[in-house]
Design an enzyme around this catalytic site. Sequence first.
Site, PDB file in Angstrom:
ATOM      1  N   ASP A   1      -4.178  25.470   0.683  1.00  0.00           N
ATOM      2  CA  ASP A   1      -5.080  24.224   0.617  1.00  0.00           C
ATOM      3  C   ASP A   1      -4.509  23.088   0.671  1.00  0.00           C
ATOM      4  O   ASP A   1      -3.350  22.855   0.569  1.00  0.00           O
ATOM      5  CB  ASP A   1      -5.738  24.512  -0.824  1.00  0.00           C
ATOM      6  N   ASP A   2      -5.409  22.051   1.207  1.00  0.00           N
ATOM      7  CA  ASP A   2      -5.044  20.688   1.137  1.00  0.00           C
ATOM      8  C   ASP A   2      -4.329  20.284   2.387  1.00  0.00           C
ATOM      9  O   ASP A   2      -3.394  19.150   2.429  1.00  0.00           O
ATOM     10  CB  ASP A   2      -4.319  20.061  -0.073  1.00  0.00           C
TER      11      ASP A   2
ATOM     12  N   HIS B   1     -12.914  21.635  -2.099  1.00  0.00           N
ATOM     13  CA  HIS B   1     -11.936  21.118  -2.825  1.00  0.00           C
ATOM     14  C   HIS B   1     -12.412  21.172  -4.222  1.00  0.00           C
ATOM     15  O   HIS B   1     -13.394  20.477  -4.601  1.00  0.00           O
ATOM     16  CB  HIS B   1     -11.472  19.816  -2.241  1.00  0.00           C
TER      17      HIS B   1
END
Length: 324
Positions: free
Chosen positions: A13-14, A134
């Site tokens: 993620d991110d 998110h």
Amino acid sequence: MPQPRVKLVVTGDDFGYCARRNRGIVECFQKGAISNVSLLVNGMAAEEAAEISKRHSIPIGLHANLSEGLPVCDTLPKGSSLVNDDGYFHGKMGFRKALRNGQLKMIEVEQELKAQVQLFCELTGQLPHHMDGHQHVHVLPGVRDVFARVLSDHQIRFTRVPVEPGLHHCTWLSPQLRGFYLQVEQDSLDSIPVFLKHGIRWPHTYIGLTTVGMSMSVASLKTALQNAVGTPSPSSSSENAEPRSRCDLTVVPGSSQKGDGTLTVELMVHPGYPSLPQEGGCGEGPDDFSQSLDRLHELRTLTDPELRRLYKEKNIQLCAFRDL
């Protein structure tokens, strides 16, 4: 009884948060430690991340962001319900508070999500293989309906349903974190009928809440994987079956279990090198978690040869959403 074959989607993620995050995620991918990434299109290093994904043929999806940093939609009205007085999203808990108080306009949520899909396409030259949220905003009440419509309209087939087997037995979690995770779980379960209605799918089960940051180790990942594939047996899965309870849920309707007995699992991870102060983020600088050693700890754990041996021993094959 032979062990079931497991296809494991390890999603970093991110991606795009900062250059140091990008560097760590790519390092993990090149070492075979992750198989998939989720891009923050409002991240300060999103353009670099998109170029890297093309260069290394990294399977990539969209990490839809409604809670951190700046929106990307340039047609949102002045004083949009999605942002505070400084023009930033309300934050992880602030977004949830605004939603509970009825302050968020779902038409603006839809505008922003569509703008993020469009920007993703411009950056990468393709539609996302999957789309999640998110800080798990995509399963929140009201948001989940808009999110599902956007996926359906853009023919994005896969999402994330963060219901983790074994979560209820993790008594070592702090009361605050445990409460947050249990609410994420309930919101996820409530999202299932909405996602099913729009033909959206997700892996057979999910892990990643109990293995974030310093909680990640080869041992904790082994336990999480055992919880994910241990019970119930694959034969109890059905696209029309109802979850038995929150405590023992492993199989959920709409999950992508192969007819050949293969189980599909998503592992959510956040590897990288710690962000430097004032470098990266989504428009308002990096947060504390991104600057901590937790990211580096995850990177080192995921690239540990012992974990690779575990995958081989348990007949676990890494794959991406596009392979499901």
